[in-house]
Write a protein that holds these residues in place. Structure first.
Motif, short mmCIF file in Angstrom:
data_model
loop_
_atom_site.label_atom_id
_atom_site.label_comp_id
_atom_site.label_asym_id
_atom_site.label_seq_id
_atom_site.Cartn_x
_atom_site.Cartn_y
_atom_site.Cartn_z
N HIS A 178 32.72 27.75 7.54
CA HIS A 178 32.09 27.41 8.81
C HIS A 178 32.79 26.21 9.47
O HIS A 178 33.03 26.22 10.68
CB HIS A 178 30.61 27.12 8.60
N VAL A 199 36.28 27.31 10.81
CA VAL A 199 36.19 28.15 12.02
C VAL A 199 35.74 27.31 13.21
O VAL A 199 36.27 27.43 14.32
CB VAL A 199 35.23 29.34 11.77
N ALA A 200 34.78 26.42 13.01
CA ALA A 200 34.28 25.57 14.10
C ALA A 200 35.38 24.67 14.64
O ALA A 200 35.46 24.43 15.86
CB ALA A 200 33.10 24.74 13.63
N VAL A 210 32.40 35.31 10.49
CA VAL A 210 32.13 33.97 11.01
C VAL A 210 33.03 33.75 12.22
O VAL A 210 34.26 33.81 12.10
CB VAL A 210 32.35 32.89 9.94
N GLU A 211 32.43 33.49 13.37
CA GLU A 211 33.17 33.30 14.62
C GLU A 211 32.77 31.98 15.28
O GLU A 211 31.66 31.50 15.10
CB GLU A 211 32.89 34.45 15.59
N ARG A 212 33.66 31.43 16.07
CA ARG A 212 33.38 30.20 16.80
C ARG A 212 32.78 30.54 18.16
O ARG A 212 33.35 31.33 18.92
CB ARG A 212 34.67 29.40 16.99
N ALA A 271 30.20 27.35 14.56
CA ALA A 271 30.49 28.58 13.85
C ALA A 271 29.22 29.41 13.71
O ALA A 271 28.18 28.90 13.30
CB ALA A 271 31.07 28.29 12.47
N GLU A 325 27.61 32.91 12.06
CA GLU A 325 27.80 33.92 11.01
C GLU A 325 26.95 35.15 11.28
O GLU A 325 25.76 35.02 11.56
CB GLU A 325 27.45 33.33 9.65
#
Length: 243
Positions: A182, A185-186, A224-226, A233, A235
């Motif tokens: 997390h 990704v963030a 998991v994407e920003r 992040a 999920e």
């Protein structure tokens, strides 16, 4: 025999304890073999143990597991030297390449010294199914979180990049994995990142996810994407098919 499309099965599983042997092929490895489409003969699987230092005892366990499964296995050992001067011929003669776990940072460095990174890209394009567990999962992506450097997780970003995403493994069994992914990704250190619990795998055709699969009844898979607006992040759980 080759898969119809470039195929990767990236997992946090694959092995299980044997009945009369130390190891057996679990459903995820059998799924990788099925994805190759081989029929009419024994499947050919190339085991790559670079991440663990090419331990001969583990090769022997894999040999026993392959015998039980009716699979012809070869070992691509790079320690103390490669088995042949023609690694492309060695690798492309197989239906499946299965990469075992260990240090993904060391694995990537050693592969590049021997030009195996280019050989594996060629095998992927030719329809040899590429798969593996842990380090053998992260290696196919742009990068992921790893304990290659010590017990505190760090991020590698020099994966082979066959899949243009990050990868997280052991999401349910190692508490530090999820927050590390997390955070990466963030911050933008990792792109959108696909993750697996122990016993789960991700089947990619080309660079597109086909499905998440699992050999354990509760194993999950995640993306998991920003969030561009907040920089946080986010999920999402993926649908998982049980093998």
């Amino acid at each position: 025999m080759a898969a119809d499309h470039p195929t990767i099965l990236a997992t946090s599983g694959g092995w299980r304890s044997g009945h009369r042997t130390q190891l057996e092929f679990g459903p995820l490895i059998h799924h990788a073999i099925a994805l190759s489409g081989v029929t009419g003969r024994r499947p050919r699987l190339c085991h790559v143990g670079t991440a663990g230092g090419d331990q001969l005892y583990f090769n022997a366990w894999v040999d026993e597991a392959a015998r039980v499964a009716g699979v012809e296995v070869s070992h691509l050992n790079l320690f103390p030297m490669p088995p042949t001067a023609d690694l492309a011929d060695f690798v492309l003669g197989n239906d499946v390449v299965w990469v075992n776990g260990g240090s993904v940072a060391n694995l990537l460095a050693v592969w590049r010294v021997h030009g195996l990174d280019a050989v594996l890209r060629r095998a992927w394009q030719a329809g040899v199914v590429l798969g593996g567990v842990s380090a053998g999962s992260i290696c196919w992506f742009t990068g992921g979180t790893t304990d290659s450097f010590g017990p505190e997780l760090r991020v590698v970003t020099n994966g082979l990049g066959l899949l243009p995403y990050g990868n997280g493994v052991h999401f349910d069994s190692e508490a530090a994995r999820r927050p590390a992914v997390h955070a990466a990704v963030a911050s933008g250190e990792l792109p959108a990142t696909y993750c697996t619990d122990d016993g789960a795998g991700l089947h990619f055709r080309g660079t597109e996810l086909v499905e998440a699969v699992a050999e354990r009844p509760t194993a999950g898979a995640y993306l998991v994407e920003r969030d561009a607006a907040t920089g946080v992040a986010v999920e999402s759980a993926l649908e998982v098919r049980r093998l």
